[in-house]
Write a protein that holds these residues in place. Structure first.
Motif, PDB file in Angstrom:
ATOM      1  N   ASN A 144      23.141  35.083  91.014  1.00 26.64           N
ATOM      2  CA  ASN A 144      22.417  35.811  89.962  1.00 26.64           C
ATOM      3  C   ASN A 144      20.920  35.555  90.017  1.00 26.64           C
ATOM      4  O   ASN A 144      20.121  36.469  89.779  1.00 26.64           O
ATOM      5  N   SER A 173      19.878  43.635  86.677  1.00 18.42           N
ATOM      6  CA  SER A 173      19.075  42.485  86.234  1.00 18.42           C
ATOM      7  C   SER A 173      19.520  42.019  84.851  1.00 18.42           C
ATOM      8  O   SER A 173      19.656  40.811  84.614  1.00 18.42           O
ATOM      9  N   ALA A 217      22.731  40.171  85.230  1.00 15.71           N
ATOM     10  CA  ALA A 217      22.534  38.842  85.809  1.00 15.71           C
ATOM     11  C   ALA A 217      22.024  37.861  84.758  1.00 15.71           C
ATOM     12  O   ALA A 217      22.474  36.707  84.693  1.00 15.71           O
ATOM     13  N   ASP A 262      24.898  36.978  82.465  1.00 21.90           N
ATOM     14  CA  ASP A 262      25.814  36.052  83.128  1.00 21.90           C
ATOM     15  C   ASP A 262      25.255  34.634  83.152  1.00 21.90           C
ATOM     16  O   ASP A 262      25.995  33.662  82.954  1.00 21.90           O
ATOM     17  N   PRO A 292      30.668  36.427  86.370  1.00 20.98           N
ATOM     18  CA  PRO A 292      29.333  36.032  86.834  1.00 20.98           C
ATOM     19  C   PRO A 292      29.275  35.696  88.323  1.00 20.98           C
ATOM     20  O   PRO A 292      28.219  35.837  88.938  1.00 20.98           O
ATOM     21  N   ASN A 300      29.938  39.488  90.119  1.00 19.23           N
ATOM     22  CA  ASN A 300      28.946  40.541  89.902  1.00 19.23           C
ATOM     23  C   ASN A 300      27.848  40.577  90.964  1.00 19.23           C
ATOM     24  O   ASN A 300      27.522  41.655  91.477  1.00 19.23           O
ATOM     25  N   PRO A 301      27.230  39.438  91.329  1.00 15.04           N
ATOM     26  CA  PRO A 301      26.199  39.500  92.386  1.00 15.04           C
ATOM     27  C   PRO A 301      26.753  39.951  93.731  1.00 15.04           C
ATOM     28  O   PRO A 301      26.041  40.580  94.518  1.00 15.04           O
TER      29      PRO A 301
END
Length: 315
Positions: A45, A67, A70, A73, A288, A291-292
């Motif tokens: 993130n 963003s 992130a 998260d 979290p 997601n990235p």
């Protein structure tokens, strides 16, 4: 109804977070995958935020939403994992009463924010795929900022009553929370009072947030899939379906454990506590971390910017 002044004296100064009941001897081993996921999520993130900030080509609606996701998260991780690892590694089970309420608020509020941002990202994909020529005129910077603000305010406002309601009750029976963090219903069940208002309000909020967001997500992806299957190119269909499939996996990873945790607290006494708590932790840890990877590494623009960044560092 008890008032704040009368209950302040019988609120415990601290709560005791057990960790994972029944698996106390395994805390050290359980902490290894949890810590690994935490490190990957933090690095992923932070890298996403850095790349989007520094690369002007990524200053677009989808990446603005990424963003925001992130940051959300990182807040969720910071609210839970340091204390959880303290329990696993150093047996730091105590948490101050007000710190517990603060943690509770951040966990539930930003879970609601994340749900709203997932809808926002689905909306961005819907416009980009179904109305590509109007994408820039529909999702302007001001509209993106307003959508992000709505997701933030909704999460904060709807979850704000939780800590205040929890603070009203006397905790004269026990201060031992059978959980790894201050989950709302896990704490409220310790009160020696009628907690129906907490249960009903929490249920109403969950139905409002999850019901609204899942409906919006479903409608968006139905329209996206309808458009995708009408694309003339098979390669374009497969590429878009691959991306949508990854996004749907992240959405399911977020909602299924969250709903399982919520429902078992209210409607089931047959689920082993350790199963319930492990899944409750996964819904805070897995999204979290994923997601990235899903929204970042698998996105061509971000992948190219990250590679360019590392190649520049090496040279």
């Amino acid at each position: 109804m008890l008032d704040f002044n009368s209950t302040a004296s019988i609120n415990p100064s601290t709560f005791i977070l057990v960790g994972i009941p029944g698996l106390e001897d395994w805390h050290i081993w359980i902490s290894i995958p949890f810590c690994s996921m935490y490190v990957v999520a933090l690095m992923g993130n932070i890298l996403i935020l850095f790349v989007i900030k520094t690369e002007a080509v990524l200053h677009e609606p989808m990446f603005y939403f990424l963003s925001m996701l992130a940051i959300t998260d990182l807040i969720l991780l910071t609210s839970t994992l340091p204390k959880m690892l303290g329990i696993f590694w150093f047996s730091l089970h105590e948490i101050n009463f007000h710190a517990c309420l603060t943690q509770m608020f951040f966990i539930h509020a930003f879970s609601g924010v994340e749900s709203g941002l997932l809808v926002a990202m689905a909306l961005d994909r819907y416009v980009a795929i179904c109305s590509p020529l109007r994408h820039s005129s529909i999702l302007t910077n001001s509209v993106v900022a307003q959508i992000g603000l709505v997701a933030l305010v909704r999460g904060l406002v709807l979850m704000m009553p939780h800590p205040f309601l929890v603070r009203r009750w006397p905790y004269c029976l026990s201060n031992v929370v059978p959980h790894t963090y201050c989950e709302h219903m896990a704490v409220v069940k310790l009160a020696c009072a009628d907690i129906s208002i907490n249960s009903h309000y929490s249920l109403a909020v969950i139905i409002l947030i999850v019901g609204t967001d899942v409906t919006c997500l479903s409608l968006s992806y139905v329209q996206i899939l309808h458009t995708v299957f009408n694309l003339p190119s098979k390669e374009a269909r497969l590429k878009t379906l691959s991306t949508c499939g990854s996004h749907i996996c992240v959405i399911l990873t977020f909602y299924i454990p969250a709903l399982f945790s919520f429902l078992t607290h209210r409607f089931s006494n047959h689920i082993p506590p350790h199963t319930h708590i492990l899944l409750a932790n996964m819904y805070l840890l897995a999204p979290p971390m994923l997601n990235p990877i899903i929204y970042g590494v698998r996105t061509k623009q971000i992948r190219e910017c990250v590679l360019q960044l590392f190649m520049t560092k090496i040279s």
